[in-house]
Enzyme design. Sequence first.
Site, PDB file in Angstrom:
ATOM      1  N   GLU B 111      52.924  72.984  60.182  1.00 45.04           N
ATOM      2  CA  GLU B 111      52.345  73.657  59.019  1.00 45.04           C
ATOM      3  C   GLU B 111      53.182  74.883  58.678  1.00 45.04           C
ATOM      4  O   GLU B 111      52.752  75.748  57.935  1.00 45.04           O
ATOM      5  CB  GLU B 111      50.879  74.001  59.252  1.00 45.04           C
ATOM      6  CG  GLU B 111      50.581  74.905  60.402  1.00 45.04           C
ATOM      7  CD  GLU B 111      49.087  75.191  60.481  1.00 45.04           C
ATOM      8  OE1 GLU B 111      48.352  74.273  60.871  1.00 45.04           O
ATOM      9  OE2 GLU B 111      48.674  76.294  60.133  1.00 45.04           O
ATOM     10  N   CYS B 147      47.018  71.314  62.610  1.00 46.76           N
ATOM     11  CA  CYS B 147      47.555  71.254  63.973  1.00 46.76           C
ATOM     12  C   CYS B 147      47.742  69.838  64.505  1.00 46.76           C
ATOM     13  O   CYS B 147      48.138  69.666  65.659  1.00 46.76           O
ATOM     14  CB  CYS B 147      46.650  72.040  64.920  1.00 46.76           C
ATOM     15  SG  CYS B 147      46.570  73.785  64.534  1.00 46.76           S
ATOM     16  N   HIS B 268      43.487  69.379  71.960  1.00 41.38           N
ATOM     17  CA  HIS B 268      44.124  70.453  71.177  1.00 41.38           C
ATOM     18  C   HIS B 268      43.619  71.805  71.650  1.00 41.38           C
ATOM     19  O   HIS B 268      42.440  71.967  71.968  1.00 41.38           O
ATOM     20  CB  HIS B 268      43.846  70.261  69.682  1.00 41.38           C
ATOM     21  CG  HIS B 268      44.316  71.437  68.873  1.00 41.38           C
ATOM     22  ND1 HIS B 268      45.626  71.864  68.896  1.00 41.38           N
ATOM     23  CD2 HIS B 268      43.643  72.295  68.057  1.00 41.38           C
ATOM     24  CE1 HIS B 268      45.738  72.932  68.113  1.00 41.38           C
ATOM     25  NE2 HIS B 268      44.566  73.205  67.600  1.00 41.38           N
TER      26      HIS B 268
END
Lengths: 109, 381
Positions: B111, B147, B268
């Site tokens: 990103e 993410c 994550h």
Amino acid sequence: MIDGENMTVPLYWRMQKEKYGLVGSNITGLKGRIISYTIIRAAPEGFEAPYVVGVVLVENGEKLVGEICANLPDVESVSLIDRSVSVVFRRIQTHSNGLRVYGYKFLLE
Amino acid sequence: MTGILKRILAINLAVLHCKPAIGENMTTVGISGWGAYVPRHRIKLEEICKVWERDPAPVIKGLGVEEKAVASRDEDTITMAVEAARNALARAMTDKTFNLKQLGCLFIGSESHPYAVKPSGATVAEALGISSNFGNQMMVADLEFACKAGTAGLQMAHAFVKSGMIEAGMAMGSDTAQGRPGDALEYTAASGAACFIVSKNPVAELEGTYSFTTDTPSFWRAEGKKYPSHGARFTGEPAYFKHLTSATKALMQKLGLKESDFNHVVFHMPNAKFPLQAAKMLGIDANKLKQGLVVTKIGNTYSGSSPLGLTAILDIAKPGERILVTSYGSGDGSDAFSFVANDKITELQNIGKKTWDYINNDKKYIDYGTYLKLRGKIHRD
């Protein structure tokens, strides 16, 4: 050497093989040692002083010129001669038009 | 029905119900090389707290993060991806049947792609000597899904190889995550990259993958904005936990596996608290997350987060061990994977720098002023 913003877009494109991959060298895991260096305090347009530029004798016997990633003033009081370095891929400069120029630099081991 | 007809029908039914043991078909595809990269600079959360006049103890305890990795001013998503990819290629090269010409795709998730228009992946491919200038058929795409863009690339590379379109592919997650000064994200937004080579001669076979996606406004960055915005506590229950646990449960159901079948787990890591809480919700032993829980020492590396957790586990996984990886990206979605390490993984583990070597060695601590300069938040006037 790359000469500030004088490195035009076509020239950057033509030099990619040499600057990105050191064509003619086995770049993966390439290491070497510094045989000469200088601290640039008056930088050309497109670069921000101070920074270190040196000559590195790489393990395959070639001598290469490039920027040495080092934080000043950490390196001002010590000699970098014979220090081991590895070849890394870094951004060399960003043109005022946003173009990013990439290439190899030397990272102190 | 005659006896012969019954036998033919029985054989046909047996064939129809005979599912392959692994994945969707019998072709074994998976990871045949992996590489990590974490920049040297670190800033302690204590230092950030000092600037914003916050008591560091509750912040560090609440997040479970002590310090975060910071890219140098000449590093970005592209340069870090190249470094991680070189490590992955060095490992993949131990397979004497592998060569760079076999690589036919490169997916890079981030990103923080340096350009709004100009692919990061093309520069990475050129630097690695695998662009079409070197004779490769090379399909490149920059991916974005907060993410989880890195794991989206891993699924795509896997599909390309499994379909037979290409022999081998690359997938990577790389980010120089930005946090607005003073915002909660500033304590964890970090830099790092991980890369995987996907081929039909893997050392970690992909058993299966499952994705779970909904439109959930938990975190976003509008076009032209420098820093992201987020829904604060809204990023937890309806966002991270819902998507991550749903994808994980669905994958286990799809593969007929249960929590105890996995030896290592990566979720994550926006902080250390969330993945451990998700593990508790799923009935997974927290110790299985330990090796991949890199967030405690480097922060949230966004697209590089769960991929770096996976590289840390591949560094030490034993043959036969099963690895569960579930990414999460705001917006929102999760990709869950199940890998099984085979006998060939051991040889690759002795090559190159390991993930925790990057995390623990050659660190250089910086103060907040240097951090602002390195991340381009202040400039010489």
